[in-house]
Structures are given as structure tokens and as C-alpha cells.
Design a protein around this motif. Structure first.
Motif, PDB file in Angstrom:
ATOM      1  N   ASN A  36      78.101  55.251  77.844  1.00  0.00           N
ATOM      2  CA  ASN A  36      78.074  54.860  76.435  1.00  0.00           C
ATOM      3  C   ASN A  36      77.424  53.503  76.233  1.00  0.00           C
ATOM      4  OD1 ASN A  36      79.303  57.162  75.340  1.00  0.00           O
ATOM      5  ND2 ASN A  36      81.357  56.391  75.771  1.00  0.00           N
ATOM      6  N   GLY A  37      77.690  52.570  77.151  1.00  0.00           N
ATOM      7  CA  GLY A  37      77.078  51.253  77.034  1.00  0.00           C
ATOM      8  C   GLY A  37      75.563  51.327  77.005  1.00  0.00           C
ATOM      9  N   LYS A  74      73.012  51.242  73.348  1.00  0.00           N
ATOM     10  CA  LYS A  74      71.996  50.192  73.289  1.00  0.00           C
ATOM     11  C   LYS A  74      70.599  50.779  73.087  1.00  0.00           C
ATOM     12  CE  LYS A  74      74.550  46.908  76.175  1.00  0.00           C
ATOM     13  NZ  LYS A  74      74.643  46.257  77.511  1.00  0.00           N
ATOM     14  N   GLU A 130      76.661  54.968  66.929  1.00  0.00           N
ATOM     15  CA  GLU A 130      78.068  54.711  67.190  1.00  0.00           C
ATOM     16  C   GLU A 130      78.968  55.688  66.436  1.00  0.00           C
ATOM     17  OE1 GLU A 130      75.870  52.525  66.164  1.00  0.00           O
ATOM     18  OE2 GLU A 130      75.809  50.841  67.577  1.00  0.00           O
ATOM     19  N   LEU A 179      80.857  49.686  71.298  1.00  0.00           N
ATOM     20  CA  LEU A 179      80.415  49.041  72.542  1.00  0.00           C
ATOM     21  C   LEU A 179      81.534  48.204  73.154  1.00  0.00           C
ATOM     22  CD1 LEU A 179      76.720  47.855  72.043  1.00  0.00           C
ATOM     23  CD2 LEU A 179      77.613  49.249  73.915  1.00  0.00           C
ATOM     24  N   ASN A 227      84.203  50.329  74.778  1.00  0.00           N
ATOM     25  CA  ASN A 227      83.854  50.857  76.091  1.00  0.00           C
ATOM     26  C   ASN A 227      83.992  49.809  77.196  1.00  0.00           C
ATOM     27  OD1 ASN A 227      82.670  53.816  76.245  1.00  0.00           O
ATOM     28  ND2 ASN A 227      82.138  52.984  74.228  1.00  0.00           N
TER      29      ASN A 227
END
Length: 506
Positions: free
Chosen positions: A462-463, A467, A472, A478, A481
């Protein structure tokens, strides 16, 4: 102990390698889809699932098309498969989890179960979101296929999710097989058969040859819908049986089965919370949490682990929208949580501190006819769910060995040979896992590999995905996570510690 240390070291090396590889490259090896970039450039940070659906349709040539439409799952089949995948192995140890370490309060245990279920749903949805964007009509269905396209330098570290999923599923299948040996071994012991073929190991090996092996060689999850329905019926009956035995007090002092049970299987209150009579859950303060909460967390982690099939479930849905996938997963995990909560509360309410890691071992092997049926139905449920979990192992191992790149006859024969070899090794290994070792196996699998696959890998995924692509699910995702990653590490360490501590005490 040495095996556990080796497993933990493996986890550390794999995750450290994945994070290091991600840090050495500043952008993804796959360029974002142009339509998604347009949304980001216009400042639309909130993810539009309808727009994502259209992008997926543009790439794949229509909603739900992945090259084998006749084999895709509708929501009912997917829901049934999720319950068949999770419930048989997850529902049996939870009463033991709430009993461990002096007990856990009913409300604390319920909240723990629901939190772990919610985190599992989020991480499943994360894989579906990423798969919908990056697989581009591919027939690939492994976590590594998504990982390789989202993580910077992902091709070089695509073995990380495969290796971790393989280790998680091997561990889960090991105690799945041990459950099968215990359940059907108990059933066979009462039959007029030669001793050589009705002992636990013989029964376990025969059942792995037929019917487990043929079921595990099936190529797609939709083909399992009939066995999954059989498993679901077994799950419902077992919940009914456990509840009936709580309320009819057959195993309470003075009950018709109480005097026939060994002392370690008879109902007992926690040492710190003397029995007030009736349901043992009422003896513990509702919000109480002691050391045993970590054992319960291990059980909950493993109970909701179906993430080895996260991408496969998404790719085999007829309606492959992320929003639809989220609803199907929510329904499946919600139904699963209801089963887990019932078995946890009813099982502990009946046997208290003496609840076993395989709950059905608390019931008399021969005199309780309903228990005999419960063992048979639960055994069928486990056999029905076995190929669903094995599908995750196959996907990971075929990817690791590069046997997923071709469908020619030679490659297919190699895949079959590897599948047969894996089942054989697991079945033989399960012959040596005793009833007393089940809790240790479940605890280590949950704390080490469950935390890695369910929390750490999705946090890394997810990070990088957010990005690069945005989209989202909620504001601050962010940051969430990052917390999820930290939770995974802390849980892995503490969960392993308490598991080994409890194993040493016994």
C-alpha cells in the motif's frame, strides 16, 4: 525451538530484503496508467472506484473478463468458498485461545476477534485494489504478480510474498492435516477394522491419498463449489452441536458424560476466577486481559488467514470491481466471524480452562453420538477447505519454481509432480504433530508468518501503490499502513515469545 528460530530468521531476512530493495529505487518499474495519472494531476486524491472499474475494463476488454469466463465465481460461490477456506481450521482453536494464560474477558475476546477480522478484510481489499490496476488482463493470480508490478525493483524481490505465503500455507496445512488425523482417527477407533489401518497415522495418510489429493489437483476455485457447500453444512452442524452441549449440560458435573471424561478434558474454571456456576465466561470480568490475550491474538490471526488466495479470489470473480470485491470479502469474513464467535463463546462456556486446541477432543469419542457426527461433519468441512488453502501453496510454489510461465504438457506434469510431493510431505509431517503440539504450531504460524502476510506485506504494498497511483480508501491511509507495519513486527515478536513460553511450560 530450533525450527521456530529458523522460521523467525527467515521472516526477518525476507522482509528486510523486500524493504531494502524498495528503498534503493525511487519509482516503480511500472508506469502508472495514464487515466489514473490524469485523476491525480487534477488533484482528485479520493479514489474513484467507478473510474478504476472503467480502467480495468479498458485494459481487460470488459468487466470480469480474464480469459476463462466459464470458470468465474459469482458472489454466492465466493462467499461459500471463503467460509470453507477459513472456518474449519479457524473455529476449532478459539475456545483454547480464550482459555489460555488465565483467560480473557468475553468483551475483550470479542473485540479482539472483530479487530483482527477487520484488519484481514482491509489487507485483502488492498491486494484486490492493486491487482485491478496492474495485472492488465493477465492470467496471473499470485501475490508476487502484483508485488512485482507495484514495488520498486519488484521483479527482484517477487519471491518474498511467494516464500512467505508458501511458509504460511505449509504451516496451516500441517495443522489442517493434524486435525484430519485426530478427527477421523477418533472415528476409525470405534469401527471394526484391523488395528493396522485404523490408527491415526494410517487414517491420515489414506485420506490424503483419497479424496484430498484429487481435490487439490483441481485448477480453479469455482470447481470446488459443491465440496464447499458440503463443508458449510458441516460447519453449521458443528456450531449447533457445541451450543446444544453447553445448554443441555451433558459435560457439566452430574451430566451424563462428565464421569466418562479424563480429568484434563472435564470442564474447569480458571484458577484466578472460581466458578460461579453455569457458563464459565461469566466468571471472568468482561474486559479482563492477561497474558493469554497474545495466544488468542495468534489464534485470531491464523483464523482469518486466506490472503494467499487474495489475488486469486479477485481474479476469479465474475464482477471484478474493487467495490464488489470488498462487499464479497466483507460478507465472507462477516459470516466467518459469526461462526468464530459462536464456537469461541460456546466452547469456552462449556469447558472453561480445559478447552482444547482441537475443541472436539473435549467430547467423548464413542458415547456421545452427536459428537461422532460433529467429528465426521467437521472432518468433511476440513477436507472441503483443504484444497482452497492448498491452492495458495500451489500458486506460491509454482511462482517460485517458475512453473507458472507455461501451460505445455511437460510443465503441467512438473506442476502435478510438485503438488503430489508437497501433499505427501505435509501428510507425513502431520503424523508427528501430536494433540499437545497443535497449539504451538498454530501460535508460531500465526505470529511469524500470519503477521508477515496479513499485515506487513500489505503495508509495504500500500505504501508504494498509494505513492504511485493514489486512490486512498480513506484519509490518512499512508499513515495507517505505517502503523500496520509496526503492529505486524510487534505482534510477530510478542506472539512468538508467548507461544514458546507456553510450550516450555508444558
Amino acid at each position: 525451538m530450533k525450527v521456530t528460530i529458523a522460521w523467525t530468521a527467515t521472516l526477518l531476512l525476507l522482509l528486510a530484503n523486500a524493504e531494502f530493495a524498495g528503498a534503493t529505487q525511487t519509482r516503480s518499474v511500472l508506469q502508472p496508467t495514464s487515466k489514473l495519472v490524469t485523476h491525480r494531476n487534477e488533484g482528485k486524491d479520493a479514489f474513484n472506484l467507478n473510474s478504476q472499474r472503467q480502467i480495468g475494463e479498458d485494459i481487460r476488454g470488459g468487466s470480469g473478463s480474464n480469459g476463462h469466463e466459464g470458470e468465474l465465481m459469482g458472489p454466492v460461490t465466493a462467499f461459500t468458498n471463503i467460509l470453507a477456506d477459513l472456518c474449519p481450521h479457524g473455529m476449532l482453536p478459539l475456545a483454547f485461545g480464550i482459555a489460555a494464560g488465565g483467560g480473557t474477558g468475553a468483551l475483550t475476546a470479542t473485540m479482539t476477534l472483530l479487530i483482527f477480522g477487520a484488519l484481514s478484510w482491509y489487507s485483502l481489499l488492498s491486494w484486490g485494489r492493486a491487482a485491478d490496476v496492474v495485472l492488465k488482463g493477465s492470467h496471473e493470480e499470485s501475490l508476487s504478480a502484483v508485488w512485482g508490478k507495484v514495488i520498486p525493483n519488484g521483479d527482484a524481490t517477487s519471491y518474498v510474498p511467494d516464500a512467505l505465503c508458501a511458509l504460511l500455507t505449509i504451516g496451516c496445512l500441517l495443522f489442517y492435516s493434524a486435525f484430519i488425523g485426530d478427527l477421523f482417527g477418533a472415528l476409525a477407533s470405534g469401527l471394526p477394522l484391523p488395528n493396522a489401518i485404523k490408527n491415526r497415522s494410517a487414517v491420515l495418510l489414506v485420506l490424503h491419498a483419497v479424496p484430498i489429493l484429487p481435490l487439490c489437483l483441481l485448477k480453479d476455485l469455482s470447481a470446488l463449489k459443491y465440496s464447499s457447500m458440503t463443508g458449510l453444512a458441516g460447519i453449521v452442524y458443528t456450531c449447533f452441536f457445541v451450543g446444544k452441549r453447553l445448554f443441555d449440560k451433558s459435560y457439566s458435573p452430574g451430566g451424563k458424560f462428565f464421569d466418562f471424561m479424563s480429568s484434563h478434558l472435564q470442564p474447569a474454571a480458571q484458577a484466578s476466577f472460581p466458578s460461579k456456576g453455569g457458563n464459565f465466561l461469566r466468571d471472568i470480568p468482561f474486559f479482563y486481559a492477561g497474558n493469554g490475550i497474545l495466544t488468542l491474538m495468534n489464534m485470531c490471526c491464523v483464523a482469518f488467514a486466506c490472503h494467499y488466495n487474495a489475488v486469486k479470489y479477485f481474479m476469479e470473480l465474475k464482477d471484478r470491481r474493487v467495490s464488489h470485491y470488498g462487499k464479497v470479502m466483507a460478507a465472507g469474513l462477516g459470516g466467518t466471524a459469526a461462526v468464530f464467535l459462536s464456537m469461541m463463546v460456546l466452547g469456552y462456556g462449556t469447558f472453561g480452562a480445559h478447552s482444547q486446541a482441537l475443541l472436539l477432543n473435549n467430547y467423548h469419542e464413542s458415547k456421545d453420538v452427536m459428537a461422532t457426527f460433529a467429528r465426521g461433519f467437521t472432518g468433511l468441512a476440513i477436507i472441503s477447505g483443504y484444497p482452497l488453502m492448498f491452492a495458495g501453496l500451489k500458486s506460491s510454489m509454482f511462482s517460485l519454481t517458475k512453473l507458472d510461465k507455461s501451460n505445455d504438457v511437460e510443465t503441467e506434469n512438473k506442476r502435478t509432480t510438485l503438488a503430489v510431493a508437497m501433499i505427501s510431505v505435509i501428510a507425513v509431517g502431520a503424523c508427528f504433530v501430536t494433540e499437545h503440539e497443535l497449539a504451538t504450531v498454530i501460535g508460531v504460524v500465526g505470529s511469524v508468518f500470519g503477521s508477515a502476510v496479513i499485515y506487513m506485506l500489505p503495508a509495504i504494498l500500500n505504501g508504494n501503490f498509494l505513492k504511485t497511483y493514489g486512490g486512498e480508501f480513506f484519509k490518512g491511509e499512508l499513515g495507517f499502513n505505517k502503523l500496520l507495519m509496526a503492529f505486524g513486527w510487534i505482534f510477530a515478536i510478542l506472539g512468538t515469545w508467548i507461544t514458546l513460553k507456553d510450550a516450555g511450560a508444558h
